[in-house]
Design a protein around this motif. Structure first.
Motif, PDB file in Angstrom:
ATOM      1  N   PRO A  81      63.448   8.223  71.953  1.00  0.00           N
ATOM      2  CA  PRO A  81      62.429   7.166  71.880  1.00  0.00           C
ATOM      3  C   PRO A  81      63.035   5.832  71.453  1.00  0.00           C
ATOM      4  O   PRO A  81      64.049   5.792  70.760  1.00  0.00           O
ATOM      5  CB  PRO A  81      61.454   7.681  70.809  1.00  0.00           C
ATOM      6  N   ALA A  82      62.390   4.770  71.866  1.00  0.00           N
ATOM      7  CA  ALA A  82      62.872   3.430  71.540  1.00  0.00           C
ATOM      8  C   ALA A  82      62.888   3.192  70.035  1.00  0.00           C
ATOM      9  O   ALA A  82      62.015   3.657  69.306  1.00  0.00           O
ATOM     10  CB  ALA A  82      61.994   2.378  72.212  1.00  0.00           C
ATOM     11  N   ASN A  83      63.885   2.455  69.599  1.00  0.00           N
ATOM     12  CA  ASN A  83      63.966   1.960  68.236  1.00  0.00           C
ATOM     13  C   ASN A  83      63.369   0.559  68.277  1.00  0.00           C
ATOM     14  O   ASN A  83      63.987  -0.369  68.806  1.00  0.00           O
ATOM     15  CB  ASN A  83      65.423   1.929  67.777  1.00  0.00           C
ATOM     16  N   PHE A  84      62.173   0.405  67.757  1.00  0.00           N
ATOM     17  CA  PHE A  84      61.467  -0.871  67.845  1.00  0.00           C
ATOM     18  C   PHE A  84      62.090  -1.972  66.993  1.00  0.00           C
ATOM     19  O   PHE A  84      61.735  -3.126  67.121  1.00  0.00           O
ATOM     20  CB  PHE A  84      59.990  -0.701  67.465  1.00  0.00           C
ATOM     21  N   THR A  85      63.025  -1.604  66.130  1.00  0.00           N
ATOM     22  CA  THR A  85      63.691  -2.615  65.305  1.00  0.00           C
ATOM     23  C   THR A  85      64.984  -3.109  65.956  1.00  0.00           C
ATOM     24  O   THR A  85      65.628  -3.999  65.428  1.00  0.00           O
ATOM     25  CB  THR A  85      63.992  -2.062  63.898  1.00  0.00           C
ATOM     26  N   ALA A  86      65.342  -2.533  67.093  1.00  0.00           N
ATOM     27  CA  ALA A  86      66.582  -2.895  67.780  1.00  0.00           C
ATOM     28  C   ALA A  86      66.421  -4.195  68.561  1.00  0.00           C
ATOM     29  O   ALA A  86      65.330  -4.536  69.023  1.00  0.00           O
ATOM     30  CB  ALA A  86      67.009  -1.769  68.713  1.00  0.00           C
ATOM     31  N   LYS A 100      55.089  -1.149  79.332  1.00  0.00           N
ATOM     32  CA  LYS A 100      55.734   0.140  79.068  1.00  0.00           C
ATOM     33  C   LYS A 100      54.782   1.116  78.390  1.00  0.00           C
ATOM     34  O   LYS A 100      54.761   2.303  78.722  1.00  0.00           O
ATOM     35  CB  LYS A 100      56.999  -0.065  78.230  1.00  0.00           C
ATOM     36  N   ILE A 101      53.993   0.628  77.447  1.00  0.00           N
ATOM     37  CA  ILE A 101      52.996   1.492  76.802  1.00  0.00           C
ATOM     38  C   ILE A 101      51.984   1.960  77.844  1.00  0.00           C
ATOM     39  O   ILE A 101      51.578   3.122  77.863  1.00  0.00           O
ATOM     40  CB  ILE A 101      52.286   0.758  75.645  1.00  0.00           C
ATOM     41  N   THR A 102      51.586   1.073  78.711  1.00  0.00           N
ATOM     42  CA  THR A 102      50.587   1.378  79.736  1.00  0.00           C
ATOM     43  C   THR A 102      51.098   2.418  80.721  1.00  0.00           C
ATOM     44  O   THR A 102      50.395   3.384  81.027  1.00  0.00           O
ATOM     45  CB  THR A 102      50.204   0.087  80.500  1.00  0.00           C
ATOM     46  N   ASN A 103      52.310   2.248  81.219  1.00  0.00           N
ATOM     47  CA  ASN A 103      52.817   3.060  82.315  1.00  0.00           C
ATOM     48  C   ASN A 103      53.669   4.247  81.908  1.00  0.00           C
ATOM     49  O   ASN A 103      53.792   5.207  82.673  1.00  0.00           O
ATOM     50  CB  ASN A 103      53.589   2.171  83.294  1.00  0.00           C
ATOM     51  N   GLY A 104      54.290   4.180  80.749  1.00  0.00           N
ATOM     52  CA  GLY A 104      55.143   5.273  80.315  1.00  0.00           C
ATOM     53  C   GLY A 104      56.355   5.450  81.199  1.00  0.00           C
ATOM     54  O   GLY A 104      56.497   4.797  82.239  1.00  0.00           O
ATOM     55  N   ASN A 105      57.235   6.332  80.766  1.00  0.00           N
ATOM     56  CA  ASN A 105      58.451   6.678  81.504  1.00  0.00           C
ATOM     57  C   ASN A 105      58.975   7.943  80.844  1.00  0.00           C
ATOM     58  O   ASN A 105      59.457   7.882  79.725  1.00  0.00           O
ATOM     59  CB  ASN A 105      59.463   5.531  81.418  1.00  0.00           C
ATOM     60  N   ALA A 106      58.856   9.063  81.526  1.00  0.00           N
ATOM     61  CA  ALA A 106      59.188  10.361  80.931  1.00  0.00           C
ATOM     62  C   ALA A 106      60.473  10.286  80.112  1.00  0.00           C
ATOM     63  O   ALA A 106      61.434   9.669  80.549  1.00  0.00           O
ATOM     64  CB  ALA A 106      59.298  11.418  82.010  1.00  0.00           C
ATOM     65  N   PRO A 107      60.449  10.822  78.930  1.00  0.00           N
ATOM     66  CA  PRO A 107      59.431  11.690  78.344  1.00  0.00           C
ATOM     67  C   PRO A 107      58.263  10.952  77.670  1.00  0.00           C
ATOM     68  O   PRO A 107      57.350  11.583  77.154  1.00  0.00           O
ATOM     69  CB  PRO A 107      60.213  12.495  77.309  1.00  0.00           C
ATOM     70  N   MET A 108      58.268   9.629  77.681  1.00  0.00           N
ATOM     71  CA  MET A 108      57.134   8.910  77.095  1.00  0.00           C
ATOM     72  C   MET A 108      55.937   8.994  78.033  1.00  0.00           C
ATOM     73  O   MET A 108      56.057   8.746  79.234  1.00  0.00           O
ATOM     74  CB  MET A 108      57.475   7.445  76.843  1.00  0.00           C
ATOM     75  N   ALA A 109      54.806   9.302  77.453  1.00  0.00           N
ATOM     76  CA  ALA A 109      53.572   9.425  78.229  1.00  0.00           C
ATOM     77  C   ALA A 109      53.058   8.061  78.652  1.00  0.00           C
ATOM     78  O   ALA A 109      53.421   7.034  78.085  1.00  0.00           O
ATOM     79  CB  ALA A 109      52.501  10.120  77.383  1.00  0.00           C
ATOM     80  N   THR A 110      52.205   8.063  79.650  1.00  0.00           N
ATOM     81  CA  THR A 110      51.495   6.856  80.042  1.00  0.00           C
ATOM     82  C   THR A 110      50.214   6.792  79.217  1.00  0.00           C
ATOM     83  O   THR A 110      49.546   7.805  79.026  1.00  0.00           O
ATOM     84  CB  THR A 110      51.178   6.848  81.553  1.00  0.00           C
TER      85      THR A 110
END
Length: 133
Positions: A81-86, A100-110
């Motif tokens: 998963p993304a490091n939001f502080t990077a 990205k939150i809207t569409n997702g990209n496996a393994p992140m859900a949409t």
């Protein structure tokens, strides 16, 4: 025999470390048009607080409490998963993060059907807050 073992141990370490580094460098790009999407909640602390509540319910498991991509479930995911502080996240526009939150990209859900537009924008606000800490 000892020299062969040391060589194999070193080779394994290099391969493992190298593979992990490469996996973390793989980038996920939002389409260019997403950069023009405007966050309706910029500077709205109440929206940011609401984003924090959503984050704690839906994102902490993978992204971790501080948003560093080290949540319990996220440790086993590939890519991680993304490091939001990077810096690579900080340099993205609000619109790109929203996309990205809207569409997702496996393994992140949409989250298009799970969260409303407003909820996703509030998450963007909260992610920006995590970047400051």
């Amino acid at each position: 025999m000892k020299a062969n073992f040391k060589f194999l141990a070193l080779l394994t370490l290099l391969i493992t470390t190298g593979t992990k580094s490469i996996a973390q460098e793989i980038s996920w790009y939002a389409p260019e048009y997403s950069n023009s999407l405007q966050n309706p909640f910029v500077g709205n602390q109440k929206a940011t607080d609401g984003g924090g509540e959503i984050f704690n319910q839906m994102c902490v498991l993978c992204h971790g409490v501080k948003g560093q991509g080290n949540g319990e479930a996220g440790r086993t995911l590939q890519p991680h998963p993304a490091n939001f502080t990077a810096l690579n996240v900080k340099n993205q526009t609000d619109g790109a993060i929203f996309w990205k939150i809207t569409n997702g990209n496996a393994p992140m859900a949409t989250y298009f059907e799970i969260l409303t537009d407003d909820q996703r924008w509030k998450l963007v606000n909260y992610i920006r807050e995590l970047e400051k800490k």
